[in-house]
Structures are given as C-alpha cells and as structure tokens.
Write a protein that holds these residues in place. Structure first.
Motif, PDB file in Angstrom:
ATOM      1  N   PRO A  50      31.500   2.012 -22.618  1.00  0.00           N
ATOM      2  CA  PRO A  50      30.893   2.808 -21.555  1.00  0.00           C
ATOM      3  C   PRO A  50      30.102   1.989 -20.545  1.00  0.00           C
ATOM      4  CG  PRO A  50      30.103   3.513 -23.726  1.00  0.00           C
ATOM      5  CD  PRO A  50      31.034   2.388 -23.941  1.00  0.00           C
ATOM      6  N   GLN A  51      29.643   0.818 -20.950  1.00  0.00           N
ATOM      7  CA  GLN A  51      28.894  -0.039 -20.030  1.00  0.00           C
ATOM      8  C   GLN A  51      29.808  -0.723 -19.018  1.00  0.00           C
ATOM      9  OE1 GLN A  51      25.546  -0.009 -20.089  1.00  0.00           O
ATOM     10  NE2 GLN A  51      25.723   1.444 -21.784  1.00  0.00           N
ATOM     11  N   ARG A  52      31.061  -0.919 -19.385  1.00  0.00           N
ATOM     12  CA  ARG A  52      32.007  -1.628 -18.507  1.00  0.00           C
ATOM     13  C   ARG A  52      33.117  -0.733 -17.978  1.00  0.00           C
ATOM     14  NH1 ARG A  52      33.867  -6.305 -22.317  1.00  0.00           N
ATOM     15  NH2 ARG A  52      35.366  -6.557 -20.646  1.00  0.00           N
ATOM     16  N   ALA A  53      33.031   0.550 -18.233  1.00  0.00           N
ATOM     17  CA  ALA A  53      34.109   1.477 -17.904  1.00  0.00           C
ATOM     18  C   ALA A  53      34.304   1.633 -16.403  1.00  0.00           C
ATOM     19  CB  ALA A  53      33.833   2.832 -18.526  1.00  0.00           C
ATOM     20  N   THR A  54      35.561   1.756 -16.038  1.00  0.00           N
ATOM     21  CA  THR A  54      35.940   2.101 -14.675  1.00  0.00           C
ATOM     22  C   THR A  54      36.243   3.587 -14.695  1.00  0.00           C
ATOM     23  OG1 THR A  54      36.970  -0.061 -14.418  1.00  0.00           O
ATOM     24  CG2 THR A  54      37.554   1.617 -12.807  1.00  0.00           C
ATOM     25  N   GLY A  55      35.452   4.353 -14.002  1.00  0.00           N
ATOM     26  CA  GLY A  55      35.601   5.803 -14.055  1.00  0.00           C
ATOM     27  C   GLY A  55      34.437   6.413 -14.812  1.00  0.00           C
ATOM     28  N   ARG A  56      34.639   7.608 -15.297  1.00  0.00           N
ATOM     29  CA  ARG A  56      33.574   8.326 -15.999  1.00  0.00           C
ATOM     30  C   ARG A  56      33.945   8.413 -17.475  1.00  0.00           C
ATOM     31  NH1 ARG A  56      31.607  13.252 -12.779  1.00  0.00           N
ATOM     32  NH2 ARG A  56      29.692  12.581 -13.789  1.00  0.00           N
ATOM     33  N   PRO A  57      33.345   7.579 -18.309  1.00  0.00           N
ATOM     34  CA  PRO A  57      33.761   7.496 -19.714  1.00  0.00           C
ATOM     35  C   PRO A  57      33.542   8.776 -20.515  1.00  0.00           C
ATOM     36  CG  PRO A  57      31.773   6.208 -19.349  1.00  0.00           C
ATOM     37  CD  PRO A  57      32.252   6.664 -18.009  1.00  0.00           C
ATOM     38  N   HIS A  58      32.604   9.611 -20.099  1.00  0.00           N
ATOM     39  CA  HIS A  58      32.380  10.848 -20.855  1.00  0.00           C
ATOM     40  C   HIS A  58      33.582  11.782 -20.768  1.00  0.00           C
ATOM     41  CE1 HIS A  58      31.401  12.549 -16.909  1.00  0.00           C
ATOM     42  NE2 HIS A  58      31.627  13.720 -17.476  1.00  0.00           N
ATOM     43  N   GLU A  59      34.395  11.629 -19.718  1.00  0.00           N
ATOM     44  CA  GLU A  59      35.557  12.499 -19.553  1.00  0.00           C
ATOM     45  C   GLU A  59      36.576  12.311 -20.670  1.00  0.00           C
ATOM     46  OE1 GLU A  59      37.028  11.809 -15.627  1.00  0.00           O
ATOM     47  OE2 GLU A  59      35.401  12.927 -14.692  1.00  0.00           O
ATOM     48  N   PRO A  88      26.202   5.124 -26.122  1.00  0.00           N
ATOM     49  CA  PRO A  88      25.235   4.603 -25.135  1.00  0.00           C
ATOM     50  C   PRO A  88      25.850   4.517 -23.727  1.00  0.00           C
ATOM     51  CG  PRO A  88      26.141   2.794 -26.395  1.00  0.00           C
ATOM     52  CD  PRO A  88      26.719   4.051 -26.981  1.00  0.00           C
ATOM     53  N   PHE A  89      25.945   5.651 -23.063  1.00  0.00           N
ATOM     54  CA  PHE A  89      26.517   5.686 -21.719  1.00  0.00           C
ATOM     55  C   PHE A  89      25.636   4.918 -20.748  1.00  0.00           C
ATOM     56  CE2 PHE A  89      28.295   9.654 -23.536  1.00  0.00           C
ATOM     57  CZ  PHE A  89      29.632   9.370 -23.351  1.00  0.00           C
ATOM     58  N   ARG A  90      26.258   4.405 -19.710  1.00  0.00           N
ATOM     59  CA  ARG A  90      25.535   3.640 -18.697  1.00  0.00           C
ATOM     60  C   ARG A  90      24.654   4.553 -17.846  1.00  0.00           C
ATOM     61  NH1 ARG A  90      29.390   0.262 -15.127  1.00  0.00           N
ATOM     62  NH2 ARG A  90      30.219   2.328 -14.877  1.00  0.00           N
ATOM     63  N   VAL A  92      22.826   8.415 -17.219  1.00  0.00           N
ATOM     64  CA  VAL A  92      22.303   9.603 -17.888  1.00  0.00           C
ATOM     65  C   VAL A  92      23.173  10.819 -17.586  1.00  0.00           C
ATOM     66  CG1 VAL A  92      20.307  11.139 -18.037  1.00  0.00           C
ATOM     67  CG2 VAL A  92      19.973   8.688 -17.880  1.00  0.00           C
ATOM     68  N   GLU A  93      23.786  10.844 -16.407  1.00  0.00           N
ATOM     69  CA  GLU A  93      24.626  11.974 -16.013  1.00  0.00           C
ATOM     70  C   GLU A  93      25.799  12.147 -16.968  1.00  0.00           C
ATOM     71  OE1 GLU A  93      23.982   9.450 -13.717  1.00  0.00           O
ATOM     72  OE2 GLU A  93      22.367  10.482 -12.689  1.00  0.00           O
ATOM     73  N   ASP A  94      26.321  11.039 -17.485  1.00  0.00           N
ATOM     74  CA  ASP A  94      27.440  11.120 -18.429  1.00  0.00           C
ATOM     75  C   ASP A  94      27.005  11.802 -19.722  1.00  0.00           C
ATOM     76  OD1 ASP A  94      29.137   9.834 -16.632  1.00  0.00           O
ATOM     77  OD2 ASP A  94      28.699   7.845 -17.450  1.00  0.00           O
ATOM     78  N   LEU A  95      25.868  11.407 -20.233  1.00  0.00           N
ATOM     79  CA  LEU A  95      25.350  12.019 -21.456  1.00  0.00           C
ATOM     80  C   LEU A  95      25.012  13.490 -21.228  1.00  0.00           C
ATOM     81  CD1 LEU A  95      24.523  11.684 -24.388  1.00  0.00           C
ATOM     82  CD2 LEU A  95      22.269  10.930 -23.588  1.00  0.00           C
ATOM     83  N   ALA A  96      24.441  13.803 -20.078  1.00  0.00           N
ATOM     84  CA  ALA A  96      24.115  15.195 -19.762  1.00  0.00           C
ATOM     85  C   ALA A  96      25.382  16.046 -19.690  1.00  0.00           C
ATOM     86  CB  ALA A  96      23.358  15.267 -18.432  1.00  0.00           C
ATOM     87  N   ALA A  97      26.446  15.494 -19.146  1.00  0.00           N
ATOM     88  CA  ALA A  97      27.719  16.230 -19.068  1.00  0.00           C
ATOM     89  C   ALA A  97      28.278  16.514 -20.460  1.00  0.00           C
ATOM     90  CB  ALA A  97      28.726  15.446 -18.239  1.00  0.00           C
TER      91      ALA A  97
END
Length: 120
Positions: A50-59, A88-90, A92-97
């Motif tokens: 998630p720290q190096r992801a291209t795009g939104r990893p939570h998806e 551990p998402f980069r 906070v919006e990813d974790l909130a989603a």
C-alpha cells in the motif's frame, strides 16, 4: 492467441506488481472462474504494497469482499474487510473507505447493530 490478454497482463504486473488497475484487469480476465478470481485477489492483496501502490489499494480489498458478498459468503466478506482494516495504508482516506464499506456491508444485509458497532 486466446491467452494473449492474460500474458500481456502478466508482463505489465511483472513491470509494476503494485499497479492496482492491472490487478483489477486480471480479475476481469477470469470472469466466470470463481476459483481463479479468488486466487487472483489473494495474490493481489498479498503482493501490492500500500505504500508503493499505483492507484487506490483499498479498492482491491473492497472488490475482494464484494465478490464474496455477491456470492453469498458474508462471513468471508467480513473476514476480508476485517483484515483490510489492519493494512497500513499510505492515506487515511483509504482506511476510511474500508471502514465505510464494512459498515455498508452490514447495512445492506439489515444488520443495523453490527453496522453501528463497526462504525463506532
């Protein structure tokens, strides 16, 4: 020639294994094959940093849980979302989603008290 899209996707994922969009494409290539879809999602969430992801990893996590939900396996969907809350998402919006999706999963299945518990 029939395997060409899958081989092309494999090359792109070797170049950047943290590309969320390419993982979604790979899942789409396996439509109608639930075992391969589960295997692909599992590999994707294990591979993508998630720290190096291209795009939104939570998806990836949300799509994985939605796949289980669509196939009537709610316990597995809850398990996936529960694991996603500890990533551990980069941003906070990813974790909130992920938390919002978890709450919405419970609401879609008329489990209001569980949804409140998740969102608290």
């Amino acid at each position: 020639m029939a395997r060409r899209p899958l081989l092309l996707n494999s090359v792109l994922l070797r170049q950047n294994p943290h590309n969320v969009h390419e993982w979604h494409k790979r899942v789409a290539l396996h439509q109608g094959q639930p075992d391969k879809i589960i295997q692909t999602f599992t590999e994707a969430v294990r591979t993508v940093d998630p720290q190096r992801a291209t795009g939104r990893p939570h998806e990836l996590w949300v799509a994985f849980a939605r796949f289980y939900e669509d196939n009537g396996q709610l316990d597995d969907a809850r398990s996936i979302l529960s694991r996603a809350t500890r990533v551990p998402f980069r941003r906070v919006e990813d974790l909130a989603a992920v938390w919002c999706e978890f709450g919405e999963l419970e609401l879609r299945h008329q489990r209001h008290q569980e949804a409140l518990g998740v969102l608290r």
